[in-house]
Write a protein that holds these residues in place. Structure first.
Motif, PDB file in Angstrom:
ATOM      1  N   LEU A 171       0.866  -1.176   0.000  1.00  0.00           N
ATOM      2  CA  LEU A 171       0.000   0.000   0.000  1.00  0.00           C
ATOM      3  C   LEU A 171       0.901   1.224   0.000  1.00  0.00           C
ATOM      4  O   LEU A 171       1.853   1.312   0.774  1.00  0.00           O
ATOM      5  CB  LEU A 171      -0.904   0.010   1.238  1.00  0.00           C
ATOM      6  CG  LEU A 171      -1.662   1.313   1.518  1.00  0.00           C
ATOM      7  CD1 LEU A 171      -2.705   1.544   0.429  1.00  0.00           C
ATOM      8  CD2 LEU A 171      -2.323   1.265   2.883  1.00  0.00           C
ATOM      9  N   TRP A 174      -3.712   1.361  -3.489  1.00  0.00           N
ATOM     10  CA  TRP A 174      -3.317  -0.020  -3.272  1.00  0.00           C
ATOM     11  C   TRP A 174      -2.369  -0.356  -4.408  1.00  0.00           C
ATOM     12  O   TRP A 174      -2.712  -0.166  -5.577  1.00  0.00           O
ATOM     13  CB  TRP A 174      -4.518  -0.949  -3.321  1.00  0.00           C
ATOM     14  CG  TRP A 174      -5.417  -0.848  -2.129  1.00  0.00           C
ATOM     15  CD1 TRP A 174      -6.657  -0.299  -2.090  1.00  0.00           C
ATOM     16  CD2 TRP A 174      -5.136  -1.318  -0.805  1.00  0.00           C
ATOM     17  NE1 TRP A 174      -7.183  -0.387  -0.817  1.00  0.00           N
ATOM     18  CE2 TRP A 174      -6.276  -1.012  -0.007  1.00  0.00           C
ATOM     19  CE3 TRP A 174      -4.048  -1.966  -0.208  1.00  0.00           C
ATOM     20  CZ2 TRP A 174      -6.339  -1.326   1.340  1.00  0.00           C
ATOM     21  CZ3 TRP A 174      -4.122  -2.277   1.145  1.00  0.00           C
ATOM     22  CH2 TRP A 174      -5.251  -1.964   1.898  1.00  0.00           C
ATOM     23  N   LEU A 221      -0.396  -3.396  -5.984  1.00  0.00           N
ATOM     24  CA  LEU A 221      -0.234  -4.838  -5.989  1.00  0.00           C
ATOM     25  C   LEU A 221       0.572  -5.230  -7.216  1.00  0.00           C
ATOM     26  O   LEU A 221       0.283  -4.788  -8.326  1.00  0.00           O
ATOM     27  CB  LEU A 221      -1.593  -5.528  -6.026  1.00  0.00           C
ATOM     28  CG  LEU A 221      -1.583  -7.056  -6.122  1.00  0.00           C
ATOM     29  CD1 LEU A 221      -0.957  -7.656  -4.869  1.00  0.00           C
ATOM     30  CD2 LEU A 221      -2.990  -7.577  -6.334  1.00  0.00           C
ATOM     31  N   ARG A 242      -7.634   4.242  -4.112  1.00  0.00           N
ATOM     32  CA  ARG A 242      -8.565   3.752  -3.099  1.00  0.00           C
ATOM     33  C   ARG A 242      -9.866   4.546  -3.082  1.00  0.00           C
ATOM     34  O   ARG A 242     -10.878   4.074  -2.572  1.00  0.00           O
ATOM     35  CB  ARG A 242      -7.924   3.813  -1.715  1.00  0.00           C
ATOM     36  CG  ARG A 242      -6.701   2.927  -1.557  1.00  0.00           C
ATOM     37  CD  ARG A 242      -6.130   3.038  -0.169  1.00  0.00           C
ATOM     38  NE  ARG A 242      -7.067   2.557   0.841  1.00  0.00           N
ATOM     39  CZ  ARG A 242      -6.985   2.856   2.136  1.00  0.00           C
ATOM     40  NH1 ARG A 242      -6.041   3.661   2.564  1.00  0.00           N
ATOM     41  NH2 ARG A 242      -7.858   2.368   2.990  1.00  0.00           N
TER      42      ARG A 242
END
Length: 243
Positions: free
Chosen positions: A29, A64, A66, A97
């Motif tokens: 994050l 976020w 990833l 987000r």
């Protein structure tokens, strides 16, 4: 252009070592906050752009982040290699987000070869993609400030002098071990960026120089580089290997 960048990163990393030379991992994050720049030779970012022409300038979104990467690594010593090779492919997803305004993907590839008499590195373009929303966008405003890729490894130029959505970089060094704890390096770098992923990559900018490395067998402890490019002379003191 000058701007202040503050980042807070909360990271959970997971990895799987499939073989002694293949590793897969990770996710995290990211929170970032841009601010007024302080520099005598460059204008502060808010004097050149608004939040419409540089989305995220007024309030940097939280992401976020990833991603996963695969690494093939046959180097003899990871942080002070003399022979072997490294190839890596990386995919990262940035997910705003608070919505979809800044959602994008980033792809990158890196290849390095280490020979007993020289070292070389080539990095290929990353290609972020964004999802457009109904929010107005200005030219070059697909990524929030601070998340555009930059070249920190053209040693004859200021750090992050060139920024864009795609980066192409080539580096080479010829290293001479003057003593067990000291290496002399002759190097050359060449690279370019594209501001937007739809833009062509520009002409390569290049530099060359000499350096000293203070090291142990396992790692480079101190690196000093004197470099010359078409914008003059630069000196850098670092505490990690260039690649």
């Amino acid at each position: 252009m000058a701007f202040l960048q503050k980042d807070s990163t909360y990271e959970v990393v997971g990895g799987y070592r499939a073989t002694p030379w293949l590793t897969l991992e990770r996710g995290r994050l990211l929170h970032g906050l841009p601010g007024r720049g302080a520099g005598r030779r460059a204008a502060s970012i808010e004097t050149l752009y608004t939040d419409e022409t540089a989305p995220g300038l007024a309030e940097q979104p939280d992401f976020w982040r990833l991603g996963t990467w695969a690494v093939l690594d046959t180097r003899d010593v990871a942080h002070n290699p003399h022979r072997g090779a490294l190839a890596a492919a990386l995919w990262t997803r940035y997910d705003d987000r608070n919505g979809n305004a800044y959602r994008f993907d980033r792809f990158a590839a890196d290849g390095r070869v280490y020979l007993p008499s020289a070292t070389a590195r080539g990095s290929w373009p990353s290609a972020p993609t964004t999802r457009r929303t109904t929010r107005p966008r200005g030219p070059g405003a697909l990524l929030p400030p601070g998340l555009a890729r930059s070249s920190k490894t053209l040693r004859g130029y200021e750090s992050q002098r060139f920024r864009g959505e795609r980066v192409l970089l080539f580096q080479g060094e010829y290293r001479i071990e003057a003593a067990p704890a000291l290496e002399v390096a002759l190097f050359a770098d060449a690279g370019t960026v594209a501001v937007l992923r739809t833009d062509p990559l520009g002409d390569l900018r290049a530099d060359w120089g000499v350096g000293l490395r203070l090291k142990t067998h396992e790692a480079v402890l101190v690196r000093m580089d004197a470099a010359w490019g078409d914008e003059g002379f630069k000196f850098a003191l670092r505490f990690s290997p260039v690649f």
